[in-house]
Design a protein around this motif. Sequence first.
Motif, PDB file in Angstrom:
ATOM      1  N   SER A  90       0.863  -1.179   0.000  1.00  0.00           N
ATOM      2  CA  SER A  90       0.000   0.000   0.000  1.00  0.00           C
ATOM      3  C   SER A  90       0.897   1.224   0.000  1.00  0.00           C
ATOM      4  CB  SER A  90      -0.896   0.007   1.249  1.00  0.00           C
ATOM      5  OG  SER A  90      -0.088   0.158   2.412  1.00  0.00           O
ATOM      6  N   GLY A  91       0.294   2.386  -0.162  1.00  0.00           N
ATOM      7  CA  GLY A  91       1.071   3.626  -0.079  1.00  0.00           C
ATOM      8  C   GLY A  91       1.698   3.775   1.300  1.00  0.00           C
ATOM      9  N   MET A  92       0.919   3.477   2.340  1.00  0.00           N
ATOM     10  CA  MET A  92       1.445   3.573   3.712  1.00  0.00           C
ATOM     11  C   MET A  92       2.617   2.628   3.901  1.00  0.00           C
ATOM     12  SD  MET A  92       0.491   5.916   5.567  1.00  0.00           S
ATOM     13  CE  MET A  92       1.515   5.441   6.936  1.00  0.00           C
ATOM     14  N   ASP A 189       6.212  12.393  -0.993  1.00  0.00           N
ATOM     15  CA  ASP A 189       4.986  11.676  -1.312  1.00  0.00           C
ATOM     16  C   ASP A 189       4.291  12.515  -2.380  1.00  0.00           C
ATOM     17  OD1 ASP A 189       2.363  10.793  -1.450  1.00  0.00           O
ATOM     18  OD2 ASP A 189       2.196  10.385   0.698  1.00  0.00           O
ATOM     19  N   SER A 211       0.997   6.518  -3.550  1.00  0.00           N
ATOM     20  CA  SER A 211      -0.029   5.521  -3.309  1.00  0.00           C
ATOM     21  C   SER A 211      -0.594   5.196  -4.686  1.00  0.00           C
ATOM     22  CB  SER A 211      -1.129   6.076  -2.398  1.00  0.00           C
ATOM     23  OG  SER A 211      -2.250   5.221  -2.479  1.00  0.00           O
ATOM     24  N   SER A 213      -2.919   3.340  -5.200  1.00  0.00           N
ATOM     25  CA  SER A 213      -4.363   3.161  -5.016  1.00  0.00           C
ATOM     26  C   SER A 213      -5.156   4.319  -5.618  1.00  0.00           C
ATOM     27  CB  SER A 213      -4.689   3.070  -3.523  1.00  0.00           C
ATOM     28  OG  SER A 213      -3.664   2.403  -2.806  1.00  0.00           O
ATOM     29  N   LYS A 214      -4.479   5.413  -5.942  1.00  0.00           N
ATOM     30  CA  LYS A 214      -5.163   6.623  -6.420  1.00  0.00           C
ATOM     31  C   LYS A 214      -5.066   6.696  -7.947  1.00  0.00           C
ATOM     32  CE  LYS A 214      -5.416   7.071  -1.998  1.00  0.00           C
ATOM     33  NZ  LYS A 214      -4.490   7.829  -1.172  1.00  0.00           N
ATOM     34  N   PHE A 342      -9.251   9.350  -3.790  1.00  0.00           N
ATOM     35  CA  PHE A 342      -9.355  10.221  -4.962  1.00  0.00           C
ATOM     36  C   PHE A 342      -8.572   9.551  -6.091  1.00  0.00           C
ATOM     37  CE2 PHE A 342      -4.978  11.656  -4.939  1.00  0.00           C
ATOM     38  CZ  PHE A 342      -4.594  11.434  -3.634  1.00  0.00           C
TER      39      PHE A 342
HETATM   40  C1  LIG Z   1      -3.779   7.504  -0.001  1.00  0.00           C
HETATM   41  C2  LIG Z   1      -2.518   8.177   0.366  1.00  0.00           C
HETATM   42  C3  LIG Z   1      -1.523   7.514   1.093  1.00  0.00           C
HETATM   43  C4  LIG Z   1      -1.702   6.107   1.597  1.00  0.00           C
HETATM   44  O1  LIG Z   1      -1.837   5.229   0.538  1.00  0.00           O
HETATM   45  P1  LIG Z   1      -2.580   3.794   0.715  1.00  0.00           P
HETATM   46  O2  LIG Z   1      -2.371   3.172  -0.616  1.00  0.00           O
HETATM   47  O3  LIG Z   1      -4.004   4.090   1.027  1.00  0.00           O
HETATM   48  O4  LIG Z   1      -1.882   3.112   1.834  1.00  0.00           O
HETATM   49  C5  LIG Z   1      -0.349   8.193   1.371  1.00  0.00           C
HETATM   50  N1  LIG Z   1      -0.176   9.463   0.966  1.00  0.00           N
HETATM   51  C6  LIG Z   1      -1.104  10.135   0.273  1.00  0.00           C
HETATM   52  C7  LIG Z   1      -0.826  11.531  -0.150  1.00  0.00           C
HETATM   53  C8  LIG Z   1      -2.296   9.517  -0.047  1.00  0.00           C
HETATM   54  O5  LIG Z   1      -3.230  10.195  -0.718  1.00  0.00           O
END
Ligand SMILES: *Cc1c(COP(=O)(O)O)cnc(C)c1O
Length: 398
Positions: A90-92, A189, A211, A213-214, A342
């Motif tokens: 994940s991003g985290m 980030d 991330s 995921s976005k 988002f």
């Molecule tokens: C969503 C997000 C994260 C975390 O990412 P995940 O994939 O949800 O763990 C970290 N930094 C920013 C700026 C994000 O928008």
Amino acid sequence: MAIDQFTGPSTAAVHAGEPRQRAFDAITPPVVHSATYTFRDSAELIAFQSGDLEREEYGRYGNPTVRAVEARLAALESPTAPAAALLCASGMNALTTVMLALLPSGSHVILTDDGYRRTRQFVRTMLARLGVTHSVVAAADPAAIAAAIEPGRTRLIVTEAPTNPYLRVIDLAAVASIAREHRIKTLIDATFATPYNMRPLEYGIDLVVHSCSKYLAGHNDLLAGVIIGRPPIISALRETQGILGGICDPHTAYLLGRGLKTFALRMERHNHNGQAVAEFLARHPRVSRVHYPGLPEHPDHAVARAQMRGFGGVVSFEVVGDLQSAMAVVDRLRLPYIAPSFGGVESLVEQPALMSYYELSSEERLAVGIRDNLIRLSCGIEDVSDLIADLQQALADE
Ligand SMILES: *Cc1c(COP(=O)(O)O)cnc(C)c1O
């Protein structure tokens, strides 16, 4: 012309990292679901162990489907200079992997505010337990970063751009130069920017985290993260991932790779929709403030224009009134779904006061700069005329 000589983002998004000829002559890359990889004989094993042979070994240390997507992300982030990427769960997980790897006990890290809340939480709670101290300074202020440096102890500067939710954009070259002077590593980030809109490595930043995921995956259907930098530091981080175990699984990597095919097309539309919606909101009498780096009145407009190709699909704005007034506007919207996150094809909307900052009181929220009348709209790839018509009716007097 070799495939790696084409450097356009749309071409890279479609082709980079994928061999021309693939398994079974299929045009799609194989999804290699394998926990382990077999050796023909002991001689092959010895060749691998001694470094004479590069190949897969075990699922936590690498996977061909994952590697192809890593190569594509590295090509997007750094079209001309050598770079490598490490996909994470994940991003985290990408952020925590970097910080655990680079921050020994007794060291100090600098963070900027208006950032992802979980990042600050990780540093404040978990890293503190490991004896790492931190300073939080104002976003988009390189001088504040310079002032927070503890010579000999500060090992890492963690910034974000654009920030969340006020979309502040820091001067990347200024941060990189301050860090270099003190031999400190820099991590940004850049989830809100994506490599389509901004490429921090070209300004001298050491590591970029997204991330996925976005925007990168873009369909609100997976969680993943990526760390991108020069190959030696990414190799070291791969070792850390081998210990921590936060890998991206092959099926997720396949979906991410599929989403990436349309990445540049989607970003063009997100940029277009974000800019048009921000301009519409800025003229609306029931909107008191719009936060979007593409607007001339944004405090970082000049830096953003110099550093970015476009400004993305997220627009934060404040409606005239209070928490209830903003809730009424959100509830009247028909197209965007109420949800965190988002960067996907569907527009999403949220009030930070009711989402990420719900457990804080109104006063505590104000102290961290979150106003009750603030709305964060993530423009998807719908027709902008429909998005604006929807906002128009949601903002009209009852
Ligand atoms: C969503 C997000 C994260 C975390 O990412 P995940 O994939 O949800 O763990 C970290 N930094 C920013 C700026 C994000 O928008």
